[in-house]
Enzyme design. Structure first.
Site, PDB file in Angstrom:
ATOM      1  CG  ASP A 189      -1.970   1.002   1.185  1.00  0.00           C
ATOM      2  OD1 ASP A 189      -2.853   0.861   0.327  1.00  0.00           O
ATOM      3  OD2 ASP A 189      -1.921   1.956   1.980  1.00  0.00           O
ATOM      4  CB  THR A 215      -1.886   5.907  -2.315  1.00  0.00           C
ATOM      5  OG1 THR A 215      -1.825   4.489  -2.272  1.00  0.00           O
ATOM      6  CG2 THR A 215      -2.996   6.365  -1.416  1.00  0.00           C
ATOM      7  CB  THR A 216       0.957   3.232  -5.922  1.00  0.00           C
ATOM      8  OG1 THR A 216       0.755   2.558  -4.682  1.00  0.00           O
ATOM      9  CG2 THR A 216       2.348   2.956  -6.408  1.00  0.00           C
ATOM     10  CG  ASP A 269      -6.386   0.474  -0.829  1.00  0.00           C
ATOM     11  OD1 ASP A 269      -6.386   1.162   0.199  1.00  0.00           O
ATOM     12  OD2 ASP A 269      -5.367   0.296  -1.529  1.00  0.00           O
TER      13      ASP A 269
HETATM   14  P1  ADP Z   1      -2.776   2.361  -6.287  1.00  0.00           P
HETATM   15  O1  ADP Z   1      -2.200   2.610  -4.938  1.00  0.00           O
HETATM   16  O2  ADP Z   1      -2.465   3.472  -7.230  1.00  0.00           O
HETATM   17  O3  ADP Z   1      -4.215   1.980  -6.269  1.00  0.00           O
HETATM   18  P2  ADP Z   1      -2.276  -0.374  -7.058  1.00  0.00           P
HETATM   19  O4  ADP Z   1      -1.082  -1.131  -6.671  1.00  0.00           O
HETATM   20  O5  ADP Z   1      -3.575  -0.705  -6.400  1.00  0.00           O
HETATM   21  O6  ADP Z   1      -1.938   1.146  -6.868  1.00  0.00           O
HETATM   22  O7  ADP Z   1      -2.432  -0.514  -8.626  1.00  0.00           O
HETATM   23  C1  ADP Z   1      -3.460   0.111  -9.325  1.00  0.00           C
HETATM   24  C2  ADP Z   1      -3.248  -0.024 -10.803  1.00  0.00           C
HETATM   25  O8  ADP Z   1      -3.245  -1.402 -11.193  1.00  0.00           O
HETATM   26  C3  ADP Z   1      -4.357   0.638 -11.574  1.00  0.00           C
HETATM   27  O9  ADP Z   1      -3.833   1.332 -12.670  1.00  0.00           O
HETATM   28  C4  ADP Z   1      -5.212  -0.546 -12.006  1.00  0.00           C
HETATM   29  O10 ADP Z   1      -5.960  -0.275 -13.175  1.00  0.00           O
HETATM   30  C5  ADP Z   1      -4.164  -1.586 -12.266  1.00  0.00           C
HETATM   31  N1  ADP Z   1      -4.689  -2.954 -12.231  1.00  0.00           N
HETATM   32  C6  ADP Z   1      -5.300  -3.579 -11.211  1.00  0.00           C
HETATM   33  N2  ADP Z   1      -5.640  -4.849 -11.562  1.00  0.00           N
HETATM   34  C7  ADP Z   1      -5.222  -5.023 -12.827  1.00  0.00           C
HETATM   35  C8  ADP Z   1      -5.259  -6.121 -13.756  1.00  0.00           C
HETATM   36  N3  ADP Z   1      -5.776  -7.290 -13.423  1.00  0.00           N
HETATM   37  N4  ADP Z   1      -4.727  -5.930 -14.985  1.00  0.00           N
HETATM   38  C9  ADP Z   1      -4.171  -4.754 -15.302  1.00  0.00           C
HETATM   39  N5  ADP Z   1      -4.093  -3.698 -14.483  1.00  0.00           N
HETATM   40  C10 ADP Z   1      -4.602  -3.820 -13.266  1.00  0.00           C
HETATM   41 MG    MG Z   2      -5.133   0.322  -5.472  1.00  0.00          MG
END
Ligand code: ADP
Ligand code: MG
Length: 549
Positions: free
Chosen positions: A65, A98-99, A396
């Site tokens: 996270d 957040t990321t 989240d």
């Molecule tokens: P954040 O803290 O920004 O939410 P995450 O580590 O949760 O970061 O990653 C979010 C990103 O991963 C988003 O751009 C989301 O669309 C992408 N994402 C999540 N699941 C998938 C998937 N199965 N295939 C492709 N992209 C994905």
């Molecule tokens: Mg996320």
């Protein structure tokens, strides 16, 4: 680069102060902002890695996270703190993304650094970034689709995507938790003036290590991490009539030092009897209101506990104020501040109230409430580390589902929406022309950092992926194409169901832009902390190139 304050400045600043001015200041801040983004970018997406953070005291946190990592990192440099701020704001406002916001901010800064090298003035860059941000907002909106509370399947996908990057449980576990979250959000959602208003706090998250992730459950009511005060009180109450009391069930001690002179054993006896009677009266008032369960925000005297148990009334003491409010929302009770004129109408209702032992500790389950306006998600999992990460995933996903309903719009994730935005910005840049054009193009490239990072983290070739994505997006039917990280290829992500709330993206990009703007406006760092502003570890990488990319 950092210079000791000298000459005229000595009069203005305390001894030992340090000052970095002009482009040097900007370059340091940019380098640090970008460095922070690079630290957390490896966690982006479902194939992102986790980080293990060890505190001064040796406590360990294992997480994926962004907000948690940045908080635990305890960064020191002011520019790094600004980056941490973005993650915090994002977490508070929407709970997810957040990321993404930090990675975009870092790349906006990096690209600004490149423009500075080409002698573009910071004000021009800021102007271009502002224009781009406005355009992004419009394009986002034009490319979003509607979702409402009856679209359970869409909401469920949004919850799954938000949880996908957390390395917890199986797909079945996540599916179960997604259903719980969607159910919880729908239960507390209220419509005001045609719009959903949802208070995250009304979905309480309670966790306890033990059991399995799949034991995580939705409680139609409130779970209180306390025990019933007296062993003689009923532990399983059906058809609970609940009194919420914000007053002590004790004889108040006087504030000032009062002295009571007792001269004979009779007087002593009378005095104790008097106290006893007052406590009996309290219990009588409670019983005659019809209550069979009391949640008290303050203490309960031993004798009162004893009398209550004799009347068959159960009680929990020192309940947190926030829990009292949730109990009120879930059971329909009014919080009473005194026992005087407590009436049956003030009581709340719950189908069942049970004290259960969970992993050796007693907890009180107030559930089966009728249409509760506050519910609890009870998170379980093998160890403390696991439940903590499941909890973060739930937070989240709760944020994502709430954001989706509040704005009523979603977009396609996995970098697809960023490609759409980037493409529209490149077209817009040529319309604007002038020097701002360069900044708008830089913004477009910064957005590509999301699909690029998703590809990198999935072990795909980042350049190939971007080239394929760009050619897909040139065609009209290609706009749903993004990085299918699970299968390591470019694919139509709408079909796969990678959906994200528009609100989360909007907030991520706008807070990233805000921070970039803030950093780019700084041309003077004055530090009175003695050691002065310092370079990132390892010094400044060559030129403005700043290492990777
Ligand atoms: P954040 O803290 O920004 O939410 P995450 O580590 O949760 O970061 O990653 C979010 C990103 O991963 C988003 O751009 C989301 O669309 C992408 N994402 C999540 N699941 C998938 C998937 N199965 N295939 C492709 N992209 C994905
Ligand atoms: Mg996320």
């Amino acid at each position: 680069m950092a210079r000791q304050v000298s000459g005229d400045q000595t009069y203005a600043l305390p001894e030992g102060s340090q000052r970095i001015i002009g482009r040097d200041a900007m370059r340091i801040n940019i380098a640090i902002g970008y460095a922070v983004a690079n630290i957390i970018k490896t966690t982006l997406g479902p194939k992102g890695m986790d980080k293990m953070l060890v505190s001064d005291l040796g406590d360990i946190v294992i997480t994926n996270d962004g907000a948690t990592i940045l908080e635990e990192m305890n960064v020191d440099h002011p520019a790094a703190k600004l980056m941490v701020e973005i993650a915090k704001t994002q977490d508070k406002e929407v709970g997810d993304g957040t990321t993404t916001s930090v990675v975009i901010a870092g790349n906006l800064l990096k690209k600004a650094g490149d423009l500075l090298d080409q002698n573009i003035h910071p004000t021009t860059i800021i102007k271009g970034y502002e224009l781009a941000a406005k355009k992004v907002e419009d394009t986002l909106h034009a490319n979003s689709e509607a979702v409402t509370s009856t679209d359970t399947e869409t909401l469920r996908k949004i919850a799954m995507v938000a949880m996908s990057s957390k390395g917890i449980g199986t797909v079945t576990d996540k599916g179960k938790i997604a259903d719980i979250i969607v159910g919880a959000v729908k239960q507390v959602a209220e419509k005001k003036n045609g719009k959903f208003v949802i208070d995250n706090d009304l979905i309480k998250i309670e966790k306890k290590a033990g059991g399995e992730i799949s034991d995580t459950e939705l409680i139609q009511g409130v779970l209180i991490d306390k025990e019933i005060v007296h062993s003689g009180m009923p532990k399983n109450v059906k058809d609970g009539k609940i009194l919420l009391l914000d007053a002590a069930l004790e004889i108040e001690k006087t504030e000032t030092d009062a002295k009571i002179e007792i001269t004979s054993p009779d007087q002593m006896d009378a005095f104790l009897k008097q106290e006893e009677k007052m406590m009996r009266d309290m219990v009588d008032k409670i019983a005659s209101s019809g209550a069979n369960f009391v949640f008290c925000q303050k203490g309960i005297d031993d004798l009162v506990q004893h009398y209550l148990s004799k009347k068959g009334v159960s009680a929990v003491r020192r309940v947190k104020k926030s829990d009292m409010e949730k109990l009120a929302r879930a059971t329909g009770a009014k919080i009473a501040s005194t026992l005087e004129d407590v009436k049956a109408a003030d009581l709340g209702n719950a189908g069942t109230i049970d004290e259960k032992k969970i992993s050796g500790e007693s907890m009180v389950f107030v559930q089966n409430c009728k249409d509760p306006k506050s519910v609890t998600i009870f998170v379980r999992g093998g160890t403390d580390h696991v439940v903590s990460e499941v909890e973060r995933a739930v937070v989240d996903a709760r944020g994502a589902v709430v954001s989706a309903l509040e704005l009523g719009k979603y977009v396609i994730g996995g970098g697809a929406i960023e490609m759409i935005l980037s493409k529209s910005l490149l077209e817009y840049a040529t319309e604007i022309g002038g020097r701002e054009q360069l900044a708008i193009q830089a913004f477009a490239e910064a957005l590509e950092s999301i699909p690029r990072t998703l590809a990198e983290n999935a072990g795909m070739d980042a350049i190939d992926t971007l080239v394929t994505l760009k050619s897909r997006h040139k065609k009209d039917d290609g706009k749903f194409f993004g990085v299918d990280v699970m299968n390591g290829k470019v694919a139509n992500l709408k079909e796969i169901g990678i959906l994200e709330p528009e609100k989360v993206k909007k907030q991520a990009i706008s807070s990233a832009t805000e921070t970039a703007r803030l950093v780019l406006r700084i041309d003077d760092i004055i530090s009175s902390r003695g050691k002065g502003p310092s370079m990132p570890p390892g010094g400044m990488p060559g030129g403005m190139g700043m290492g990777e990319d």
